[in-house]
Scaffold this motif. Structure first.
Motif, PDB file in Angstrom:
ATOM      1  N   SER A  79     -44.893 -24.261   4.436  1.00 60.81           N
ATOM      2  CA  SER A  79     -45.034 -24.043   5.872  1.00 60.81           C
ATOM      3  C   SER A  79     -44.146 -22.884   6.334  1.00 60.81           C
ATOM      4  N   ARG A  80     -42.898 -22.866   5.864  1.00 62.66           N
ATOM      5  CA  ARG A  80     -41.995 -21.754   6.198  1.00 62.66           C
ATOM      6  C   ARG A  80     -42.538 -20.437   5.645  1.00 62.66           C
ATOM      7  N   ALA A  81     -43.047 -20.483   4.408  1.00 54.44           N
ATOM      8  CA  ALA A  81     -43.595 -19.273   3.783  1.00 54.44           C
ATOM      9  C   ALA A  81     -44.793 -18.759   4.573  1.00 54.44           C
ATOM     10  N   SER A  82     -45.661 -19.655   5.017  1.00 57.93           N
ATOM     11  CA  SER A  82     -46.834 -19.252   5.788  1.00 57.93           C
ATOM     12  C   SER A  82     -46.445 -18.587   7.099  1.00 57.93           C
ATOM     13  N   ALA A  83     -45.456 -19.139   7.768  1.00 56.83           N
ATOM     14  CA  ALA A  83     -45.009 -18.553   9.037  1.00 56.83           C
ATOM     15  C   ALA A  83     -44.478 -17.143   8.826  1.00 56.83           C
ATOM     16  N   ILE A  84     -43.662 -16.956   7.801  1.00 56.93           N
ATOM     17  CA  ILE A  84     -43.129 -15.620   7.494  1.00 56.93           C
ATOM     18  C   ILE A  84     -44.257 -14.678   7.118  1.00 56.93           C
ATOM     19  N   ASN A  85     -45.166 -15.139   6.270  1.00 53.38           N
ATOM     20  CA  ASN A  85     -46.285 -14.327   5.808  1.00 53.38           C
ATOM     21  C   ASN A  85     -47.137 -13.850   6.987  1.00 53.38           C
ATOM     22  N   GLU A  86     -47.531 -14.776   7.842  1.00 59.30           N
ATOM     23  CA  GLU A  86     -48.382 -14.422   8.984  1.00 59.30           C
ATOM     24  C   GLU A  86     -47.690 -13.448   9.927  1.00 59.30           C
ATOM     25  N   GLN A  87     -46.420 -13.682  10.188  1.00 65.52           N
ATOM     26  CA  GLN A  87     -45.674 -12.813  11.095  1.00 65.52           C
ATOM     27  C   GLN A  87     -45.567 -11.395  10.521  1.00 65.52           C
ATOM     28  N   GLU A  88     -45.185 -11.291   9.266  1.00 63.30           N
ATOM     29  CA  GLU A  88     -45.005  -9.979   8.644  1.00 63.30           C
ATOM     30  C   GLU A  88     -46.326  -9.214   8.535  1.00 63.30           C
ATOM     31  N   LEU A  89     -47.404  -9.893   8.160  1.00 62.27           N
ATOM     32  CA  LEU A  89     -48.698  -9.218   8.038  1.00 62.27           C
ATOM     33  C   LEU A  89     -49.231  -8.788   9.405  1.00 62.27           C
ATOM     34  N   ALA A  90     -48.994  -9.592  10.426  1.00 64.23           N
ATOM     35  CA  ALA A  90     -49.426  -9.213  11.781  1.00 64.23           C
ATOM     36  C   ALA A  90     -48.688  -7.967  12.250  1.00 64.23           C
ATOM     37  N   ILE A  91     -47.391  -7.911  11.967  1.00 70.65           N
ATOM     38  CA  ILE A  91     -46.606  -6.729  12.351  1.00 70.65           C
ATOM     39  C   ILE A  91     -47.112  -5.497  11.613  1.00 70.65           C
ATOM     40  N   ALA A  92     -47.369  -5.646  10.314  1.00 66.69           N
ATOM     41  CA  ALA A  92     -47.853  -4.512   9.521  1.00 66.69           C
ATOM     42  C   ALA A  92     -49.209  -4.041  10.014  1.00 66.69           C
ATOM     43  N   ALA A  93     -50.089  -4.972  10.300  1.00 62.95           N
ATOM     44  CA  ALA A  93     -51.431  -4.601  10.755  1.00 62.95           C
ATOM     45  C   ALA A  93     -51.388  -3.954  12.133  1.00 62.95           C
ATOM     46  N   LYS A  94     -50.607  -4.517  13.024  1.00 58.06           N
ATOM     47  CA  LYS A  94     -50.537  -3.989  14.388  1.00 58.06           C
ATOM     48  C   LYS A  94     -49.934  -2.593  14.422  1.00 58.06           C
ATOM     49  N   SER A  95     -48.931  -2.350  13.589  1.00 58.48           N
ATOM     50  CA  SER A  95     -48.248  -1.062  13.619  1.00 58.48           C
ATOM     51  C   SER A  95     -49.159   0.078  13.182  1.00 58.48           C
ATOM     52  N   GLY A  96     -50.182  -0.213  12.411  1.00 59.52           N
ATOM     53  CA  GLY A  96     -51.060   0.847  11.939  1.00 59.52           C
ATOM     54  C   GLY A  96     -52.391   0.928  12.641  1.00 59.52           C
ATOM     55  N   MET A  97     -52.639   0.028  13.577  1.00 58.90           N
ATOM     56  CA  MET A  97     -53.944   0.014  14.245  1.00 58.90           C
ATOM     57  C   MET A  97     -54.042   1.138  15.273  1.00 58.90           C
ATOM     58  N   PRO A  98     -55.224   1.748  15.353  1.00 58.44           N
ATOM     59  CA  PRO A  98     -55.419   2.770  16.382  1.00 58.44           C
ATOM     60  C   PRO A  98     -55.445   2.122  17.760  1.00 58.44           C
ATOM     61  N   ASN A  99     -55.117   2.898  18.776  1.00 62.26           N
ATOM     62  CA  ASN A  99     -55.120   2.390  20.134  1.00 62.26           C
ATOM     63  C   ASN A  99     -56.524   2.543  20.702  1.00 62.26           C
ATOM     64  N   ILE A 100     -57.265   1.444  20.733  1.00 65.17           N
ATOM     65  CA  ILE A 100     -58.621   1.451  21.283  1.00 65.17           C
ATOM     66  C   ILE A 100     -58.558   0.708  22.616  1.00 65.17           C
ATOM     67  N   PRO A 101     -58.840   1.387  23.717  1.00 62.03           N
ATOM     68  CA  PRO A 101     -58.766   0.744  25.025  1.00 62.03           C
ATOM     69  C   PRO A 101     -59.605  -0.533  25.069  1.00 62.03           C
TER      70      PRO A 101
END
Length: 107
Positions: A79-101
Motif C-alpha cells: 500500500s505504501r509502495a503504491s502511494a509512492i508509485n502513483e504520486q511519482e508517476l503522476a508528477i513525471a507525467a504532468k511535468s512533461g505534458m503539453p499545455n492544452i487549454p
C-alpha cells in the motif's frame, strides 16, 4: 486550434521518457515494513516488487499466525509502495505534458 502539433508531440514524448525514467528509479526506492511486534519484516520496491522477507524464528511454529503476519505486513508495504508509485508517476507525467487549454488532466 491546438497550436504547434509537432511541439505537442515532442512534449508527449518527453513526458513518456520521464515516466519511464521514474519507473526505473522507483525500482531502487526500497520500503521497509514490519509487523506490529517486528516478528515479520518485508522490503519492497516502490514498483511493488518484493525484495526481502525476514521472519522471526518464534513464528515458525504457528503456520496460521505466520500467514496472518505475512499478509498484514505485505499489504501495508505494498500500500505504501503504491502511494509512492502513483504520486511519482503522476508528477513525471504532468511535468512533461503539453499545455492544452481545457485539458487539465492532473488536478
Amino acid at each position: 486550434m491546438f497550436g504547434d502539433i509537432s511541439g505537442m508531440m515532442g512534449k508527449l514524448k518527453e513526458a513518456q521518457e520521464k515516466v519511464e525514467e521514474t519507473k526505473k528509479r522507483l525500482d531502487t526506492v526500497l520500503i521497509d515494513e514490519a509487523g506490529a511486534d517486528g516478528a515479520v519484516k518485508v522490503t519492497v520496491t516502490a514498483n511493488r516488487e518484493i525484495k526481502a522477507i525476514r521472519i522471526d524464528d518464534s513464528l515458525l511454529e504457528d503456520k496460521e499466525e505466520l500467514e496472518d503476519y505475512l499478509i498484514l505486513t505485505l499489504n501495508k508495504a505494498l500500500s505504501r509502495a503504491s502511494a509512492i508509485n502513483e504520486q511519482e508517476l503522476a508528477i513525471a507525467a504532468k511535468s512533461g505534458m503539453p499545455n492544452i487549454p481545457g485539458m487539465d488532466l492532473f488536478k
